[in-house]
Design a protein around this motif. Structure first.
Motif, PDB file in Angstrom:
ATOM      1  N   ILE B  47       0.838  -1.207   0.000  1.00 27.92           N
ATOM      2  CA  ILE B  47       0.000   0.000   0.000  1.00 27.92           C
ATOM      3  C   ILE B  47       0.870   1.253   0.000  1.00 27.92           C
ATOM      4  O   ILE B  47       0.649   2.182  -0.778  1.00 27.92           O
ATOM      5  CB  ILE B  47      -0.935   0.017   1.237  1.00 27.92           C
ATOM      6  CG1 ILE B  47      -2.019  -1.049   1.069  1.00 27.92           C
ATOM      7  CG2 ILE B  47      -1.556   1.389   1.420  1.00 27.92           C
ATOM      8  CD1 ILE B  47      -3.192  -0.887   1.995  1.00 27.92           C
ATOM      9  N   GLU B  48       1.902   1.243   0.844  1.00 31.59           N
ATOM     10  CA  GLU B  48       2.730   2.452   0.936  1.00 31.59           C
ATOM     11  C   GLU B  48       3.503   2.724  -0.353  1.00 31.59           C
ATOM     12  O   GLU B  48       3.724   3.873  -0.711  1.00 31.59           O
ATOM     13  CB  GLU B  48       3.682   2.350   2.126  1.00 31.59           C
ATOM     14  CG  GLU B  48       2.900   2.372   3.432  1.00 31.59           C
ATOM     15  CD  GLU B  48       3.630   3.106   4.527  1.00 31.59           C
ATOM     16  OE1 GLU B  48       4.423   4.013   4.216  1.00 31.59           O
ATOM     17  OE2 GLU B  48       3.407   2.766   5.701  1.00 31.59           O
ATOM     18  N   CYS B  49       3.920   1.658  -1.030  1.00 33.18           N
ATOM     19  CA  CYS B  49       4.618   1.879  -2.305  1.00 33.18           C
ATOM     20  C   CYS B  49       3.637   2.380  -3.356  1.00 33.18           C
ATOM     21  O   CYS B  49       3.992   3.189  -4.215  1.00 33.18           O
ATOM     22  CB  CYS B  49       5.298   0.599  -2.790  1.00 33.18           C
ATOM     23  SG  CYS B  49       6.746   0.186  -1.818  1.00 33.18           S
ATOM     24  N   ILE B  50       2.389   1.908  -3.301  1.00 35.41           N
ATOM     25  CA  ILE B  50       1.386   2.387  -4.254  1.00 35.41           C
ATOM     26  C   ILE B  50       1.096   3.869  -3.996  1.00 35.41           C
ATOM     27  O   ILE B  50       0.990   4.671  -4.925  1.00 35.41           O
ATOM     28  CB  ILE B  50       0.080   1.553  -4.153  1.00 35.41           C
ATOM     29  CG1 ILE B  50       0.329   0.112  -4.612  1.00 35.41           C
ATOM     30  CG2 ILE B  50      -1.025   2.190  -4.994  1.00 35.41           C
ATOM     31  CD1 ILE B  50      -0.865  -0.812  -4.454  1.00 35.41           C
ATOM     32  N   LEU B  51       1.016   4.244  -2.714  1.00 37.44           N
ATOM     33  CA  LEU B  51       0.704   5.634  -2.370  1.00 37.44           C
ATOM     34  C   LEU B  51       1.899   6.564  -2.534  1.00 37.44           C
ATOM     35  O   LEU B  51       1.743   7.774  -2.521  1.00 37.44           O
ATOM     36  CB  LEU B  51       0.222   5.713  -0.916  1.00 37.44           C
ATOM     37  CG  LEU B  51      -1.117   5.063  -0.622  1.00 37.44           C
ATOM     38  CD1 LEU B  51      -1.374   5.051   0.867  1.00 37.44           C
ATOM     39  CD2 LEU B  51      -2.230   5.807  -1.345  1.00 37.44           C
ATOM     40  N   GLY B  52       3.090   5.980  -2.628  1.00 37.44           N
ATOM     41  CA  GLY B  52       4.277   6.814  -2.761  1.00 37.44           C
ATOM     42  C   GLY B  52       4.842   7.282  -1.431  1.00 37.44           C
ATOM     43  O   GLY B  52       5.760   8.095  -1.400  1.00 37.44           O
ATOM     44  N   THR B  53       4.300   6.783  -0.316  1.00 37.27           N
ATOM     45  CA  THR B  53       4.883   7.173   0.973  1.00 37.27           C
ATOM     46  C   THR B  53       6.144   6.364   1.253  1.00 37.27           C
ATOM     47  O   THR B  53       6.929   6.712   2.114  1.00 37.27           O
ATOM     48  CB  THR B  53       3.892   6.988   2.135  1.00 37.27           C
ATOM     49  OG1 THR B  53       3.405   5.642   2.125  1.00 37.27           O
ATOM     50  CG2 THR B  53       2.711   7.919   1.991  1.00 37.27           C
ATOM     51  N   LYS B  54       6.321   5.254   0.521  1.00 39.08           N
ATOM     52  CA  LYS B  54       7.602   4.558   0.525  1.00 39.08           C
ATOM     53  C   LYS B  54       8.050   4.459  -0.926  1.00 39.08           C
ATOM     54  O   LYS B  54       7.225   4.377  -1.837  1.00 39.08           O
ATOM     55  CB  LYS B  54       7.445   3.153   1.109  1.00 39.08           C
ATOM     56  CG  LYS B  54       7.240   3.171   2.610  1.00 39.08           C
ATOM     57  CD  LYS B  54       7.847   1.935   3.263  1.00 39.08           C
ATOM     58  CE  LYS B  54       7.973   2.139   4.756  1.00 39.08           C
ATOM     59  NZ  LYS B  54       6.774   1.759   5.491  1.00 39.08           N
ATOM     60  N   THR B  55       9.352   4.462  -1.117  1.00 38.87           N
ATOM     61  CA  THR B  55       9.860   4.379  -2.481  1.00 38.87           C
ATOM     62  C   THR B  55      10.197   2.930  -2.800  1.00 38.87           C
ATOM     63  O   THR B  55      10.969   2.293  -2.086  1.00 38.87           O
ATOM     64  CB  THR B  55      11.128   5.237  -2.613  1.00 38.87           C
ATOM     65  OG1 THR B  55      10.834   6.523  -2.079  1.00 38.87           O
ATOM     66  CG2 THR B  55      11.534   5.378  -4.058  1.00 38.87           C
ATOM     67  N   ALA B  56       9.600   2.423  -3.865  1.00 39.94           N
ATOM     68  CA  ALA B  56       9.876   1.051  -4.274  1.00 39.94           C
ATOM     69  C   ALA B  56      11.275   0.976  -4.878  1.00 39.94           C
ATOM     70  O   ALA B  56      11.786   1.966  -5.409  1.00 39.94           O
ATOM     71  CB  ALA B  56       8.835   0.594  -5.279  1.00 39.94           C
ATOM     72  N   ASP B  57      11.909  -0.196  -4.776  1.00 41.12           N
ATOM     73  CA  ASP B  57      13.224  -0.362  -5.397  1.00 41.12           C
ATOM     74  C   ASP B  57      13.090  -0.445  -6.916  1.00 41.12           C
ATOM     75  O   ASP B  57      13.925   0.043  -7.644  1.00 41.12           O
ATOM     76  CB  ASP B  57      13.898  -1.634  -4.871  1.00 41.12           C
ATOM     77  CG  ASP B  57      14.063  -1.583  -3.350  1.00 41.12           C
ATOM     78  OD1 ASP B  57      14.139  -0.458  -2.823  1.00 41.12           O
ATOM     79  OD2 ASP B  57      14.096  -2.652  -2.724  1.00 41.12           O
ATOM     80  N   SER B  58      12.016  -1.100  -7.349  1.00 37.36           N
ATOM     81  CA  SER B  58      11.788  -1.171  -8.794  1.00 37.36           C
ATOM     82  C   SER B  58      10.302  -1.401  -9.029  1.00 37.36           C
ATOM     83  O   SER B  58       9.558  -1.749  -8.126  1.00 37.36           O
ATOM     84  CB  SER B  58      12.599  -2.311  -9.401  1.00 37.36           C
ATOM     85  OG  SER B  58      12.179  -3.529  -8.833  1.00 37.36           O
ATOM     86  N   GLY B  59       9.900  -1.205 -10.271  1.00 40.16           N
ATOM     87  CA  GLY B  59       8.502  -1.398 -10.610  1.00 40.16           C
ATOM     88  C   GLY B  59       7.831  -0.093 -10.975  1.00 40.16           C
ATOM     89  O   GLY B  59       8.424   0.977 -10.843  1.00 40.16           O
ATOM     90  N   ARG B  60       6.589  -0.220 -11.479  1.00 38.51           N
ATOM     91  CA  ARG B  60       5.861   0.969 -11.924  1.00 38.51           C
ATOM     92  C   ARG B  60       4.494   1.021 -11.271  1.00 38.51           C
ATOM     93  O   ARG B  60       3.814   0.010 -11.167  1.00 38.51           O
ATOM     94  CB  ARG B  60       5.663   0.908 -13.437  1.00 38.51           C
ATOM     95  CG  ARG B  60       6.624   1.784 -14.239  1.00 38.51           C
ATOM     96  CD  ARG B  60       6.501   1.432 -15.701  1.00 38.51           C
ATOM     97  NE  ARG B  60       5.088   1.380 -16.106  1.00 38.51           N
ATOM     98  CZ  ARG B  60       4.462   2.394 -16.700  1.00 38.51           C
ATOM     99  NH1 ARG B  60       5.093   3.504 -16.978  1.00 38.51           N
ATOM    100  NH2 ARG B  60       3.193   2.272 -17.050  1.00 38.51           N
ATOM    101  N   VAL B  61       4.088   2.197 -10.842  1.00 39.44           N
ATOM    102  CA  VAL B  61       2.778   2.361 -10.221  1.00 39.44           C
ATOM    103  C   VAL B  61       2.061   3.539 -10.867  1.00 39.44           C
ATOM    104  O   VAL B  61       2.640   4.608 -11.022  1.00 39.44           O
ATOM    105  CB  VAL B  61       2.916   2.660  -8.704  1.00 39.44           C
ATOM    106  CG1 VAL B  61       1.552   2.936  -8.088  1.00 39.44           C
ATOM    107  CG2 VAL B  61       3.584   1.512  -7.976  1.00 39.44           C
ATOM    108  N   THR B  62       0.808   3.318 -11.281  1.00 40.47           N
ATOM    109  CA  THR B  62      -0.018   4.477 -11.632  1.00 40.47           C
ATOM    110  C   THR B  62      -1.330   4.369 -10.872  1.00 40.47           C
ATOM    111  O   THR B  62      -1.918   3.303 -10.768  1.00 40.47           O
ATOM    112  CB  THR B  62      -0.353   4.576 -13.146  1.00 40.47           C
ATOM    113  OG1 THR B  62      -0.664   3.272 -13.600  1.00 40.47           O
ATOM    114  CG2 THR B  62       0.777   5.150 -13.944  1.00 40.47           C
ATOM    115  N   VAL B  63      -1.747   5.494 -10.316  1.00 41.03           N
ATOM    116  CA  VAL B  63      -3.013   5.563  -9.583  1.00 41.03           C
ATOM    117  C   VAL B  63      -3.826   6.688 -10.206  1.00 41.03           C
ATOM    118  O   VAL B  63      -3.345   7.822 -10.290  1.00 41.03           O
ATOM    119  CB  VAL B  63      -2.774   5.842  -8.083  1.00 41.03           C
ATOM    120  CG1 VAL B  63      -4.088   5.861  -7.334  1.00 41.03           C
ATOM    121  CG2 VAL B  63      -1.852   4.798  -7.475  1.00 41.03           C
ATOM    122  N   LEU B  64      -5.030   6.380 -10.677  1.00 46.50           N
ATOM    123  CA  LEU B  64      -5.876   7.348 -11.389  1.00 46.50           C
ATOM    124  C   LEU B  64      -5.079   8.038 -12.503  1.00 46.50           C
ATOM    125  O   LEU B  64      -5.206   9.239 -12.722  1.00 46.50           O
ATOM    126  CB  LEU B  64      -6.424   8.406 -10.417  1.00 46.50           C
ATOM    127  CG  LEU B  64      -7.373   7.905  -9.330  1.00 46.50           C
ATOM    128  CD1 LEU B  64      -7.662   8.998  -8.316  1.00 46.50           C
ATOM    129  CD2 LEU B  64      -8.680   7.405  -9.920  1.00 46.50           C
TER     130      LEU B  64
END
Lengths: 247, 241
Positions: B47-64
């Motif tokens: 959840i935090e990586c999706i919200l951007g409150t934690k930074t993922a090491d790799s991968g892509r997330v788009t929300v809306l």
């Protein structure tokens, strides 16, 4: 800007409910003034000068609230919000960190202002203190001193790891500045070497500037204190904003 | 149907510990998506990586359609979040917390109405810290709904609620869903997941071990009860069974 107003109102209420700042920033300077007033009354500051001891001390008294706000209140509130994850809740809202910092910053400006007004009114009404210098120049020096000290606090709150280390840093800054900058001990009684060391504190510069402008004494080099304080402000605010951490 | 959340190959580790490993998922508009797994399976990190409150090491997330880190200010006008460890200023009152939250949004909903709907309408003058655990939990759901969001994240939404309050919350969320709200939730209550979720994703040690509907999970595991199916899939069967 409606959100600024609402945040300001609510955060101020919370701050007042906590009472710490009301005591340290408003009541304490007033108590010191009253003690000095009873001791010195309307006596001149030294033999052969026209201004009284109280008139000479007003600038320094104003910095008690500035110190309490900038070196205790502001850094502690910011770091506490971070540690309690209040900032994290704000992180998932549209609010910008600059706005949040500005809200807290302005709350402490209000404390300093209330303290300034109570000090000046009390001393004028009871001990007949008069501004012999320029009110405008005095207010200018006051603003500069306050903003530079608050920005130090904002930087400490912004970069400290948790509220414990913020509180340690705050104490390390607060007590030496309060004691040695001339806020409590007159700078004139210190040995020369010490005067040189403490003159790098922005607070020391601020107090000297406030004193000169309040009393209307010949101002020596006014650019040195102004440049010092502006530089401190710019550096600290940039660091606080650049290295701001929600968590 | 429009995709609201799209996650591709998301990974994040803390030191040597791989918290989530190549997670991919997508959530469609107007659906309820449940992220399940044992404690420490990586739900909150996801959840935090999706919200951007934690930074993922790799991968892509788009929300809306937004990058949550870059477009934070725009995105969170339309997204409500309830964190598991949610906190508030000491001494703050319910009304102040709601007002302070509402003022951050362009079109906030009426927070007093929301409080009444969630059964804490008579508590708005109380200090947040004086509320019971269940009341506080409901308050945090209210806070997540204040933005009038298109999408809401609820991390362990009904933990601490009694049976009646849980049913009430389900009812309200179902109503909101029928009006087009997308819900991303985590929960440890399988009855809740079965009632609310259109799609689920089960995590085990940071990896996705199942993705699909509740019915598909039952079929895949061969159990009739969803809770049994969940335990079988997440590899947490009770010993001796």
């Amino acid at each position: 800007m409606k959100s600024f107003g609402t945040l300001y109102k609510n955060e101020l209420k919370l701050n007042i409910r906590n009472m710490n700042m009301a005591i340290f920033a408003i009541i304490m300077p007033l108590v010191v003034l009253i003690i000095l007033g009873f001791i010195y009354g309307t006596k001149p500051a030294a033999d052969g000068v026209v201004y009284t001891f109280l008139e000479q001390s007003i600038g320094a008294l104003c910095t008690i609230s500035i110190c309490a706000s900038g070196l205790m209140g502001l850094p502690l509130v910011v770091s506490e919000y971070r540690e309690r994850k209040v900032l994290k809740r704000f992180q998932v809202t549209p609010v910008s960190p600059v706005k949040l910092l500005l809200v807290e910053f302005s709350i402490y400006i209000l404390y300093c202002l209330v303290s300034l007004i109570t000090l000046i009114l009390t001393s004028m009404l009871i001990w007949n203190v008069r501004i012999t210098g320029s009110l405008l120049a005095f207010l200018g020096s006051w603003i500069l001193t306050m903003v530079s000290t608050l920005s130090i606090g904002m930087m400490v709150g912004g970069v400290a790891k948790n509220s414990k280390s913020a509180s340690v840093i705050a104490c390390l800054l607060y007590f030496p500045m309060l004691i040695f900058s001339g806020a409590t001990l007159p700078i004139e009684v210190m040995p020369m070497t010490m005067q040189k060391i403490v003159s790098v504190f922005p607070l020391t510069q601020g107090i000297q500037l406030m004193k000169t402008t309040f009393l209307g004494l010949p101002t020596g080099n006014i650019w040195f204190p102004i440049v010092t304080m502006v530089a401190v402000t710019v550096v600290c605010i940039s660091v606080a904003v650049k290295f701001f951490k929600w968590e | 149907m429009q995709t609201v959340i799209n996650v591709e190959q998301l990974s994040k580790s803390y030191g040597n510990l791989l918290a989530i490993d190549k997670i991919s998922l997508s959530v469609k508009r107007g659906t309820v998506f449940g992220l399940l797994g044992a404690n420490g399976a990586g739900k909150s990190t996801t959840i935090e990586c999706i919200l951007g409150t934690k930074t993922a090491d790799s991968g892509r997330v788009t929300v809306l359609g937004c990058n949550p880190k870059r477009d934070r200010k725009n995105l969170f006008q339309n997204v409500g979040v309830q964190f598991q460890e949610c906190d508030y200023q000491p001494e703050i009152k319910v009304s102040e917390l709601c007002e302070e939250t509402a003022c951050l949004y362009k079109n906030p909903s009426d927070w007093k109405g929301l409080c009444t709907k969630f059964g804490i309408g008579d508590k708005i003058q109380n200090a947040v810290k004086s509320l019971s655990g269940g009341e506080r939990q409901r308050l945090f759901i209210v806070l997540a709904l204040i933005p009038n969001p298109q999408l809401v994240f609820l991390d362990e939404l009904t933990t601490g609620l009694d049976a009646k309050a849980r049913r009430d919350v389900w009812k309200i969320l179902s109503d909101l869903k029928s009006k087009g709200l997308t819900i991303f939730l985590t929960s440890h209550f399988m009855d809740e997941v079965e009632t609310l979720c259109d799609e689920i994703c089960i995590l085990k040690q940071g990896r996705i071990v199942f993705q699909g509907t509740v019915e598909q999970a039952k079929t895949a595991s061969g159990y009739n009860r969803f809770e049994d199916a969940y335990l079988a899939i997440s590899g947490e069967e009770v010993c001796g069974e």
